[in-house]
Enzyme design. Structure first.
Site, mmCIF file in Angstrom:
data_model
loop_
_atom_site.group_PDB
_atom_site.id
_atom_site.type_symbol
_atom_site.label_atom_id
_atom_site.label_comp_id
_atom_site.label_asym_id
_atom_site.label_seq_id
_atom_site.Cartn_x
_atom_site.Cartn_y
_atom_site.Cartn_z
ATOM 1 N N GLY A 64 -0.033 -12.027 2.414
ATOM 2 C CA GLY A 64 -0.904 -10.854 2.437
ATOM 3 C C GLY A 64 -1.998 -10.879 3.478
ATOM 4 O O GLY A 64 -2.516 -9.838 3.874
ATOM 5 N N ASP A 119 -6.124 -11.918 1.535
ATOM 6 C CA ASP A 119 -6.214 -10.460 1.536
ATOM 7 C C ASP A 119 -7.177 -9.957 0.470
ATOM 8 O O ASP A 119 -8.046 -9.156 0.734
ATOM 9 C CB ASP A 119 -4.811 -9.827 1.365
ATOM 10 C CG ASP A 119 -4.015 -10.397 0.186
ATOM 11 O OD1 ASP A 119 -4.537 -11.258 -0.563
ATOM 12 O OD2 ASP A 119 -2.858 -9.971 0.007
ATOM 13 N N ASP A 122 -8.994 -11.251 -6.657
ATOM 14 C CA ASP A 122 -8.897 -10.425 -7.868
ATOM 15 C C ASP A 122 -9.285 -11.302 -9.058
ATOM 16 O O ASP A 122 -10.456 -11.558 -9.288
ATOM 17 C CB ASP A 122 -7.470 -9.879 -7.950
ATOM 18 C CG ASP A 122 -7.272 -8.889 -9.079
ATOM 19 O OD1 ASP A 122 -8.248 -8.277 -9.520
ATOM 20 O OD2 ASP A 122 -6.119 -8.711 -9.523
ATOM 21 N N PHE A 171 -4.581 -0.372 -7.448
ATOM 22 C CA PHE A 171 -3.606 -1.275 -6.828
ATOM 23 C C PHE A 171 -3.431 -0.807 -5.390
ATOM 24 O O PHE A 171 -3.051 0.332 -5.133
ATOM 25 C CB PHE A 171 -2.272 -1.280 -7.568
ATOM 26 C CG PHE A 171 -1.407 -2.411 -7.080
ATOM 27 C CD1 PHE A 171 -1.569 -3.699 -7.581
ATOM 28 C CD2 PHE A 171 -0.477 -2.206 -6.064
ATOM 29 C CE1 PHE A 171 -0.810 -4.745 -7.089
ATOM 30 C CE2 PHE A 171 0.281 -3.264 -5.576
ATOM 31 C CZ PHE A 171 0.112 -4.535 -6.089
ATOM 32 N N VAL A 172 -3.763 -1.697 -4.441
ATOM 33 C CA VAL A 172 -3.770 -1.291 -3.036
ATOM 34 C C VAL A 172 -2.634 -1.927 -2.248
ATOM 35 O O VAL A 172 -2.174 -3.032 -2.571
ATOM 36 C CB VAL A 172 -5.127 -1.622 -2.371
ATOM 37 C CG1 VAL A 172 -6.214 -0.697 -2.866
ATOM 38 C CG2 VAL A 172 -5.518 -3.080 -2.586
ATOM 39 N N ASP A 178 1.071 -5.945 -0.305
ATOM 40 C CA ASP A 178 2.385 -5.392 -0.637
ATOM 41 C C ASP A 178 2.478 -4.930 -2.083
ATOM 42 O O ASP A 178 1.667 -5.298 -2.940
ATOM 43 C CB ASP A 178 3.461 -6.463 -0.429
ATOM 44 C CG ASP A 178 3.425 -7.519 -1.531
ATOM 45 O OD1 ASP A 178 2.337 -8.080 -1.776
ATOM 46 O OD2 ASP A 178 4.465 -7.764 -2.169
ATOM 47 N N ARG A 184 3.547 -3.696 3.621
ATOM 48 C CA ARG A 184 2.614 -4.605 4.313
ATOM 49 C C ARG A 184 2.260 -4.099 5.710
ATOM 50 O O ARG A 184 1.216 -4.412 6.247
ATOM 51 C CB ARG A 184 3.232 -6.001 4.460
ATOM 52 C CG ARG A 184 3.408 -6.761 3.149
ATOM 53 C CD ARG A 184 3.636 -8.239 3.464
ATOM 54 N NE ARG A 184 4.182 -8.981 2.344
ATOM 55 C CZ ARG A 184 3.453 -9.528 1.366
ATOM 56 N NH1 ARG A 184 2.154 -9.393 1.364
ATOM 57 N NH2 ARG A 184 4.030 -10.206 0.398
HETATM 58 P P1 IMP Z 1 -5.769 -13.389 -7.920
HETATM 59 O O1 IMP Z 1 -5.040 -14.700 -7.934
HETATM 60 O O2 IMP Z 1 -5.740 -12.685 -9.246
HETATM 61 O O3 IMP Z 1 -7.172 -13.453 -7.348
HETATM 62 O O4 IMP Z 1 -4.950 -12.395 -7.015
HETATM 63 C C1 IMP Z 1 -4.950 -12.502 -5.686
HETATM 64 C C2 IMP Z 1 -3.565 -12.251 -5.133
HETATM 65 O O5 IMP Z 1 -2.845 -11.244 -5.869
HETATM 66 C C3 IMP Z 1 -3.767 -11.742 -3.735
HETATM 67 O O6 IMP Z 1 -3.604 -12.794 -2.803
HETATM 68 C C4 IMP Z 1 -2.711 -10.662 -3.609
HETATM 69 O O7 IMP Z 1 -1.597 -11.202 -2.958
HETATM 70 C C5 IMP Z 1 -2.317 -10.250 -5.014
HETATM 71 N N1 IMP Z 1 -2.941 -8.953 -5.358
HETATM 72 C C6 IMP Z 1 -3.989 -8.748 -6.202
HETATM 73 N N2 IMP Z 1 -4.314 -7.452 -6.249
HETATM 74 C C7 IMP Z 1 -3.469 -6.808 -5.405
HETATM 75 C C8 IMP Z 1 -3.340 -5.421 -4.998
HETATM 76 O O8 IMP Z 1 -4.071 -4.507 -5.409
HETATM 77 N N3 IMP Z 1 -2.351 -5.173 -4.106
HETATM 78 C C9 IMP Z 1 -1.520 -6.138 -3.601
HETATM 79 N N4 IMP Z 1 -1.630 -7.442 -3.937
HETATM 80 C C10 IMP Z 1 -2.591 -7.775 -4.833
HETATM 81 MG MG MG Z 2 -1.719 -12.976 -1.550
#
Ligand code: IMP
Ligand code: MG
Length: 203
Positions: A64, A119, A122, A171-172, A178, A184
């Site tokens: 990402g 990217d 979250d 959700f982006v 992606d 992407r």
């Molecule tokens: P985390 O581990 O919950 O912090 O999520 C981070 C990973 O989830 C990022 O590196 C993204 O690849 C994926 N992700 C989280 N939210 C989104 C979104 O809105 N769109 C696309 N990918 C996301």
């Molecule tokens: Mg990622």
């Protein structure tokens, strides 16, 4: 850090409409090419102020971060090396799932300054897993830079040192992000129509 990094804008305003050439699954545009360019220029200034032209290893989180990574490193003035780490998360709904390392870092990091680029931050499981993978490699410091941050779903106590934009609970996709490995390559960050979201997503 002597001067704190610039404050990331909160993107809580209305979405811009999709463009005629946008994929039909797109509900709207959250961040345009110009807004990305301007903010990344500011982020690079913040980063350059911290590293003061000292060498750094920039580690991109696959896949990402790739577009953001490419635009950002062009503006970093430090002598740098690049590497990538592959971490995949499989999740159900909003619950973070199992994390797997798909590509380890091979650059010697011992005693080096490391900047991890991803990217979106979250829940925080991905960045936490990346930091845990890098820790045994004995870097002198590990900082993190993310293009986007969604703070209200954090499950890990992890923070990014440099944040591009704070976004609401959309959700982006696009600019590297992606949905099911699609979108992407969009040059902007768009919001996907929620009715098309299934319960599993890949990083
Ligand atoms: P985390 O581990 O919950 O912090 O999520 C981070 C990973 O989830 C990022 O590196 C993204 O690849 C994926 N992700 C989280 N939210 C989104 C979104 O809105 N769109 C696309 N990918 C996301
Ligand atoms: Mg990622």
């Amino acid at each position: 850090m002597a001067t704190p990094p610039s404050r990331p804008p909160d993107l809580d305003g209305p979405l811009r409409p999709p463009r005629p050439e946008s994929p039909s699954a797109l509900k709207g545009i959250l961040i345009t090419e110009e807004e990305l360019r301007d903010r990344i220029q500011q982020l690079a200034k913040d980063i350059n102020r911290v590293y003061r032209e000292e060498s750094v290893v920039v580690v991109g989180v696959l896949s990402g971060s790739i577009l953001f990574f490419a635009d950002l490193i062009r503006q970093i003035r430090s002598p740098l090396e690049i590497d990538f780490v592959g971490i995949s998360s499989y999740r159900t709904g909003t619950t973070a799932g199992r994390l797997e390392t798909t590509k380890p870092v091979t650059t010697e990091l011992k005693g080096r300054r490391v900047l991890v680029v991803d990217d979106i931050l979250d829940g925080g499981n991905t960045l936490t897993a990346v930091k845990n993978t890098l820790r045994p490699l004995q870097a002198s410091e590990i900082r993190c830079c993310v293009l986007l941050e969604r703070s209200d779903r954090r499950v890990q106590p992890v923070q990014a040192d440099f944040v591009g934009f704070r976004i609401p609970d959309y959700f982006v996709v696009g600019y590297g992000l992606d949905y099911g490995e699609k979108y992407r390559n969009l040059p902007y960050v768009g919001v996907l129509d929620e009715s098309l979201l299934s319960s599993t997503r890949d990083t």
